[in-house]
Enzyme design. Structure first.
Site, PDB file in Angstrom:
ATOM      1  N   LYS A  76       0.849  -1.195   0.000  1.00 26.88           N
ATOM      2  CA  LYS A  76       0.000   0.000   0.000  1.00 26.88           C
ATOM      3  C   LYS A  76       0.885   1.246   0.000  1.00 26.88           C
ATOM      4  O   LYS A  76       1.908   1.286   0.685  1.00 26.88           O
ATOM      5  CB  LYS A  76      -0.883  -0.043   1.253  1.00 26.88           C
ATOM      6  CG  LYS A  76      -1.893   1.068   1.385  1.00 26.88           C
ATOM      7  CD  LYS A  76      -2.788   0.817   2.598  1.00 26.88           C
ATOM      8  CE  LYS A  76      -3.782   1.911   2.846  1.00 26.88           C
ATOM      9  NZ  LYS A  76      -4.642   1.627   4.015  1.00 26.88           N
ATOM     10  N   SER A 151      -9.644   1.638   3.313  1.00 32.57           N
ATOM     11  CA  SER A 151      -8.823   2.428   2.425  1.00 32.57           C
ATOM     12  C   SER A 151      -7.834   1.602   1.603  1.00 32.57           C
ATOM     13  O   SER A 151      -7.336   2.096   0.589  1.00 32.57           O
ATOM     14  CB  SER A 151      -8.045   3.462   3.242  1.00 32.57           C
ATOM     15  OG  SER A 151      -7.156   2.812   4.134  1.00 32.57           O
ATOM     16  N   SER A 175      -9.528  -0.954   7.386  1.00 30.04           N
ATOM     17  CA  SER A 175      -9.032  -0.805   6.020  1.00 30.04           C
ATOM     18  C   SER A 175      -8.351  -2.018   5.397  1.00 30.04           C
ATOM     19  O   SER A 175      -8.053  -2.003   4.211  1.00 30.04           O
ATOM     20  CB  SER A 175      -8.072   0.374   5.945  1.00 30.04           C
ATOM     21  OG  SER A 175      -8.812   1.550   5.890  1.00 30.04           O
TER      22      SER A 175
HETATM   23  N1  GLN Z   1     -12.819   3.517   6.831  1.00 31.73           N
HETATM   24  C1  GLN Z   1     -12.163   3.936   8.023  1.00 31.73           C
HETATM   25  C2  GLN Z   1     -11.848   5.403   7.959  1.00 31.73           C
HETATM   26  O1  GLN Z   1     -12.178   6.024   6.996  1.00 31.73           O
HETATM   27  C3  GLN Z   1     -10.940   3.101   8.256  1.00 31.73           C
HETATM   28  C4  GLN Z   1      -9.728   3.581   7.580  1.00 31.73           C
HETATM   29  C5  GLN Z   1      -8.516   2.765   7.872  1.00 31.73           C
HETATM   30  O2  GLN Z   1      -8.608   1.696   8.496  1.00 31.73           O
HETATM   31  N2  GLN Z   1      -7.365   3.254   7.454  1.00 31.73           N
HETATM   32  O3  GLN Z   1     -11.257   5.948   8.849  1.00 31.73           O
END
Ligand code: GLN
Length: 477
Positions: A76, A151, A175
């Site tokens: 990532k 994400s 994420s």
């Molecule tokens: N969807 C969650 C957020 O927007 C988790 C994001 C993540 O785990 N990096 O914060």
């Protein structure tokens, strides 16, 4: 189709001369080119990957290769790799080149993995659909009109599309697990502290975790065992031997599994609910014991998570000021103007929203009402899980309330988007590990994910239950 199911089979094929690692890497590179429309990669390292393939193939034949020898892994684009772009999918870092390699990435390199590229994600890992990326939307390979989740959407998409063997993602509130569920792969969020965060661009430091995203359980376990461990460069990392490698696998069907009723309340898609019930009856028939569990604080998870993570983000992201890193606005004015314009022009909308929210909850007048209160509630989450794990080994829940939705469906409504994190954020609040496993598809052919959570440092239980299902559950797929 690849001629192997997991890394061990791949290694055997290479050793016996039936598979050329160079051809294998070329295959992935061609396929990445073919499937460019998915937009899963921000960068592909073609030359490096081909060169590593030759070197590592030799090492494998000579018998001195590492544990991940020849595994083609995407990382990532929030993870540092020396001399490569590190953009966090944000305009503010679009030209930034990393000066060093982070610990988890270095560990997979040391075990002879091949890094094929860096994957698309929501800016600074903030989002649930990969729509907050400077590099544009990443598409779900199962249905190109839909989001891959976020994400770590790019990491999930490139694994699901067969553009590499595995990927590293990061999980601050879901994420790794939610995109894994949306794309039909395995996503393992380790215990907080299991994997060093050194070289992971901080979003919310007391939540952030690096973990594997794979097409099978064995590879998830293998990667986790490589990246785990204490690192003097991350004072929150722990020196606890990962109890993995199928340890106690025979004990698996003695596990007691909790079903938290708060995770099956209103808002959960009916097909997902029915699928989980199907898995529960299969597991019951295989001898597992199930009990109903209450996790009463679940309803506060989104509010608590978004207060604490935005607070941490507002502090962490203050380092991007146009003076030291990446983008600087060419607006002419005072030093303060330079900061303001660089940040206003460089950050995306969602990042700015969170910085403002986080600054607000930390501000003198509101600190006690929001930040302190949320910290106290965080403790209650931990207690909730501690109590639950006195009674059970594992919890079974949906990973997300819905399967992958259409591009644009939620992007204009941040609250709606945040609500999709309802089942994943609690694990991060408590620091416990969780895994999302693929559980077939729904009527529209979209993947369904099931989540298991375990107590701190009990990833072995997550691996064992996932392996048990992978080996024995044949229906519904
Ligand atoms: N969807 C969650 C957020 O927007 C988790 C994001 C993540 O785990 N990096 O914060």
């Amino acid at each position: 189709m690849l001629p192997y199911k997991n890394h061990q089979e791949k290694l055997n094929l290479i050793k016996s001369g039936k598979l050329s690692l160079l051809e294998n890497v070329k295959y992935f590179l061609d396929r990445a080119e073919e499937k460019k429309d998915i937009n899963g990669f921000n960068f592909v390292f073609k030359e490096d990957a081909l060169k590593s393939a030759l070197d590592i193939q030799k090492k494998i034949i000579q018998g001195n290769a590492g544990r991940l020898a020849g595994m083609v892994i995407a990382i990532k684009d929030v993870l540092a790799l020396k001399d490569k772009q590190l953009t966090c999918s944000s305009g503010i870092l679009k030209n930034f080149i990393s000066l060093y390699t982070g610990t988890a990435v270095q560990k997979i390199i040391d075990e002879d993995a091949i890094i094929i590229g860096k994957t698309n994600c929501d800016q600074f890992a903030m989002g649930s659909s990969n729509e907050n990326s400077f590099f544009g939307n990443c598409l779900n390979p199962c249905d190109l009109t839909r989001v891959p989740g976020g994400s770590s959407g790019g990491s999930a998409a490139v694994v699901a599309a067969g553009l590499c063997d595995a990927a590293l993602g990061t999980d601050t509130g879901g994420s790794i697990r939610q995109p894994a569920a949306f794309c039909g792969i395995y996503g393992l969020k380790p215990t907080y502290g299991r994997v060093s965060r050194y070289g992971l661009t901080a979003y919310a430091s007391s939540f952030d975790c690096i973990g594997p995203m794979t097409g099978n359980v064995d590879d998830a376990e293998l990667i986790l065992s490589v990246i785990s461990g204490f690192d003097p460069k991350d004072s929150t990392s722990m020196n606890i031997e990962p109890a993995l490698s199928g340890k106690d696998y025979e004990q698996t069907s003695k596990y007691k599994i909790g079903v938290p009723k708060e995770y099956f309340a209103e808002g959960l898609d009916t097909e997902i609910k029915l699928r989980i019930e199907e898995y529960i009856s299969f597991l019951k028939n295989s001898g597992f014991e199930f009990v109903n569990i209450n996790l009463p604080y679940t309803q506060y998870s989104i509010a608590t998570y978004y207060i604490l993570t935005t607070a941490e983000a507002s502090s962490n992201l203050s380092r991007f000021d146009g003076a030291r890193y990446g983008f600087r606005s060419d607006y002419e004015g005072s030093l303060a103007d330079m900061y303001t314009h660089s940040r206003s022009e460089g950050f995306g909308e969602e990042v700015k929203r969170r910085i403002m929210l986080g600054t607000y909850v930390l501000s003198a007048g509101y600190y006690d009402a929001y930040y302190r209160k949320a910290q106290q509630v965080r403790r209650l989450f931990k207690n909730d899980f501690e109590n639950a794990f006195k009674q059970v080994d594992l919890l079974i829940t949906p990973t997300a309330p819905t399967s992958a939705y259409k591009l644009g469906e939620k992007s204009n409504d941040p609250l709606q988007m945040y609500l999709g994190d309802i089942y994943t954020t609690s694990a991060n609040l408590a620091g416990i590990p969780g895994i999302s496993i693929p559980a077939g598809v729904n009527k529209q052919n979209l993947p369904i994910g099931i989540q298991f959570m375990a107590n701190h440092f009990q990833e072995n239980k997550l691996i064992n239950i996932s392996r048990f299902i992978e080996n024995n559950f044949k229906n519904g797929k």
